[in-house]
Design a protein around this motif. Structure first.
Motif, mmCIF file in Angstrom:
data_model
loop_
_atom_site.group_PDB
_atom_site.id
_atom_site.type_symbol
_atom_site.label_atom_id
_atom_site.label_comp_id
_atom_site.label_asym_id
_atom_site.label_seq_id
_atom_site.Cartn_x
_atom_site.Cartn_y
_atom_site.Cartn_z
ATOM 1 N N PHE A 3 20.862 43.041 25.755
ATOM 2 C CA PHE A 3 20.850 44.491 25.529
ATOM 3 C C PHE A 3 21.287 45.216 26.794
ATOM 4 O O PHE A 3 22.134 46.109 26.750
ATOM 5 C CB PHE A 3 19.453 44.954 25.115
ATOM 6 C CG PHE A 3 19.345 46.442 24.942
ATOM 7 C CD1 PHE A 3 19.653 47.028 23.722
ATOM 8 C CD2 PHE A 3 18.941 47.256 25.982
ATOM 9 C CE1 PHE A 3 19.565 48.402 23.546
ATOM 10 C CE2 PHE A 3 18.848 48.631 25.823
ATOM 11 C CZ PHE A 3 19.161 49.204 24.605
ATOM 12 N N TYR A 4 20.721 44.845 27.922
ATOM 13 C CA TYR A 4 21.037 45.501 29.184
ATOM 14 C C TYR A 4 22.529 45.384 29.499
ATOM 15 O O TYR A 4 23.173 46.352 29.882
ATOM 16 C CB TYR A 4 20.206 44.883 30.314
ATOM 17 C CG TYR A 4 20.495 45.474 31.663
ATOM 18 C CD1 TYR A 4 19.966 46.709 32.035
ATOM 19 C CD2 TYR A 4 21.315 44.798 32.575
ATOM 20 C CE1 TYR A 4 20.245 47.256 33.275
ATOM 21 C CE2 TYR A 4 21.589 45.337 33.817
ATOM 22 C CZ TYR A 4 21.053 46.562 34.164
ATOM 23 O OH TYR A 4 21.335 47.100 35.387
ATOM 24 N N GLN A 5 23.082 44.187 29.314
ATOM 25 C CA GLN A 5 24.490 43.968 29.632
ATOM 26 C C GLN A 5 25.391 44.806 28.732
ATOM 27 O O GLN A 5 26.317 45.462 29.209
ATOM 28 C CB GLN A 5 24.837 42.493 29.500
ATOM 29 C CG GLN A 5 26.237 42.164 29.956
ATOM 30 C CD GLN A 5 26.486 40.672 30.006
ATOM 31 O OE1 GLN A 5 25.591 39.869 29.801
ATOM 32 N NE2 GLN A 5 27.713 40.294 30.286
ATOM 33 N N TRP A 27 31.494 42.846 27.468
ATOM 34 C CA TRP A 27 31.077 42.975 26.076
ATOM 35 C C TRP A 27 31.144 44.418 25.577
ATOM 36 O O TRP A 27 30.645 44.729 24.500
ATOM 37 C CB TRP A 27 29.649 42.479 25.909
ATOM 38 C CG TRP A 27 29.491 41.006 26.020
ATOM 39 C CD1 TRP A 27 30.461 40.082 26.236
ATOM 40 C CD2 TRP A 27 28.274 40.278 25.896
ATOM 41 N NE1 TRP A 27 29.924 38.823 26.267
ATOM 42 C CE2 TRP A 27 28.578 38.916 26.058
ATOM 43 C CE3 TRP A 27 26.949 40.634 25.669
ATOM 44 C CZ2 TRP A 27 27.621 37.919 25.998
ATOM 45 C CZ3 TRP A 27 25.997 39.642 25.611
ATOM 46 C CH2 TRP A 27 26.333 38.299 25.776
ATOM 47 N N ALA A 28 31.757 45.303 26.328
ATOM 48 C CA ALA A 28 31.694 46.731 26.024
ATOM 49 C C ALA A 28 32.235 47.079 24.644
ATOM 50 O O ALA A 28 31.732 47.982 23.992
ATOM 51 C CB ALA A 28 32.438 47.523 27.094
ATOM 52 N N ASP A 29 33.258 46.387 24.174
ATOM 53 C CA ASP A 29 33.859 46.730 22.887
ATOM 54 C C ASP A 29 33.390 45.817 21.759
ATOM 55 O O ASP A 29 33.820 45.971 20.625
ATOM 56 C CB ASP A 29 35.391 46.655 22.987
ATOM 57 C CG ASP A 29 35.936 47.680 23.957
ATOM 58 O OD1 ASP A 29 35.355 48.779 24.037
ATOM 59 O OD2 ASP A 29 36.923 47.380 24.643
ATOM 60 N N GLY A 30 32.529 44.878 22.059
ATOM 61 C CA GLY A 30 32.085 43.931 21.051
ATOM 62 C C GLY A 30 30.848 44.394 20.317
ATOM 63 O O GLY A 30 30.186 45.358 20.697
ATOM 64 N N VAL A 31 30.552 43.692 19.219
ATOM 65 C CA VAL A 31 29.352 43.988 18.440
ATOM 66 C C VAL A 31 28.594 42.692 18.157
ATOM 67 O O VAL A 31 29.170 41.608 18.121
ATOM 68 C CB VAL A 31 29.669 44.688 17.097
ATOM 69 C CG1 VAL A 31 30.257 46.065 17.319
ATOM 70 C CG2 VAL A 31 30.572 43.844 16.240
ATOM 71 N N LEU A 32 27.301 42.846 17.976
ATOM 72 C CA LEU A 32 26.449 41.761 17.515
ATOM 73 C C LEU A 32 26.122 42.001 16.055
ATOM 74 O O LEU A 32 26.078 43.153 15.597
ATOM 75 C CB LEU A 32 25.132 41.753 18.301
ATOM 76 C CG LEU A 32 25.168 41.261 19.729
ATOM 77 C CD1 LEU A 32 23.861 41.591 20.436
ATOM 78 C CD2 LEU A 32 25.421 39.771 19.765
ATOM 79 N N LEU A 33 25.885 40.930 15.324
ATOM 80 C CA LEU A 33 25.421 41.041 13.946
ATOM 81 C C LEU A 33 23.962 40.614 13.919
ATOM 82 O O LEU A 33 23.630 39.504 14.332
ATOM 83 C CB LEU A 33 26.243 40.132 13.026
ATOM 84 C CG LEU A 33 27.741 40.391 12.983
ATOM 85 C CD1 LEU A 33 28.427 39.380 12.072
ATOM 86 C CD2 LEU A 33 28.032 41.801 12.521
ATOM 87 N N GLY A 34 23.101 41.509 13.457
ATOM 88 C CA GLY A 34 21.684 41.214 13.407
ATOM 89 C C GLY A 34 21.127 41.459 12.019
ATOM 90 O O GLY A 34 21.739 42.150 11.206
ATOM 91 N N ASP A 35 19.928 40.917 11.750
ATOM 92 C CA ASP A 35 19.296 41.152 10.455
ATOM 93 C C ASP A 35 18.538 42.475 10.484
ATOM 94 O O ASP A 35 18.592 43.220 11.463
ATOM 95 C CB ASP A 35 18.412 39.969 10.048
ATOM 96 C CG ASP A 35 17.245 39.740 10.994
ATOM 97 O OD1 ASP A 35 16.894 40.646 11.785
ATOM 98 O OD2 ASP A 35 16.673 38.637 10.944
ATOM 99 N N SER A 36 17.806 42.757 9.415
ATOM 100 C CA SER A 36 17.127 44.045 9.290
ATOM 101 C C SER A 36 15.948 44.187 10.246
ATOM 102 O O SER A 36 15.364 45.260 10.334
ATOM 103 C CB SER A 36 16.667 44.261 7.853
ATOM 104 O OG SER A 36 15.807 43.205 7.465
ATOM 105 N N GLY A 37 15.608 43.147 10.984
ATOM 106 C CA GLY A 37 14.565 43.238 11.997
ATOM 107 C C GLY A 37 15.037 43.944 13.259
ATOM 108 O O GLY A 37 14.239 44.219 14.150
#
Length: 170
Positions: free
Chosen positions: A84-86, A98-108
């Motif tokens: 998160f910090y990075q 990672w500025a232009d990238g995205v993570l995929l996470g679940d509803s949590g």
């Protein structure tokens, strides 16, 4: 850019170049610790450590955080993590990885510009399609955790804390 590519193709597989990876948590059972025991009890009533990990599209772990007791919520672990910090710092002008990238996470996890989560109650067809594509792409982290736990069977049983192991050796 990620949103435009997704809307044009209807698939996250077409935007993988901008995707950092998938993020999730898994619980590793432990024996009840002698200190701060209640915080290690997870929602299923089992003592555990909540391990958060990020993996890429090939199922390679790129970040692992195993510092939190089982009662910790995934979103809290993420909010206090190096990942998160990075991402946050890079999106606010420092560095550039990672500025232009995205993570995929679940509803949590909370939906953020850099963290895509599924719709809670999809009603419209495009929301349902988004959720299907999101789920099928994000499943790489579930498969990666599955491979890890099959490879290291000890992760299915109770793992002893370092302090407990040291006291057994005395």
């Amino acid at each position: 850019m990620v949103t435009l590519r997704f809307l044009a193709t209807g698939s996250f597989l077409q935007v993988v170049g901008d995707t950092i990876g998938a993020i999730d948590g898994t619980h590793v059972r432990i024996q009840a610790p002698s200190e701060d025991e209640p915080s290690f009890v997870n929602r299923k009533g089992v003592h555990s450590v909540n391990v958060q990990a990020v993996c890429d599209v090939r199922g390679k772990f790129t970040n692992i955080n195993a510092n939190w007791p089982g009662s910790s919520h995934d979103s809290h672990i993420f909010r206090t993590s190096q990942v998160f910090y990075q991402i946050y710092m890079e999106q606010n002008g420092t560095n550039g990885g990672w500025a232009d990238g995205v993570l995929l996470g679940d509803s949590g996890y909370p939906c953020r510009p850099f963290l895509m989560t599924p719709y809670q109650n999809p009603v419209q067809d495009h929301q349902k399609k988004y959720n299907r594509c999101h789920c099928s792409t994000r499943s790489v982290i579930e498969r990666t955790f599955g491979r890890l736990k099959r490879r290291f069977h000890i992760l299915h049983s109770e793992v002893k804390h370092k302090k407990q192991i040291n006291s057994l050796n005395k």
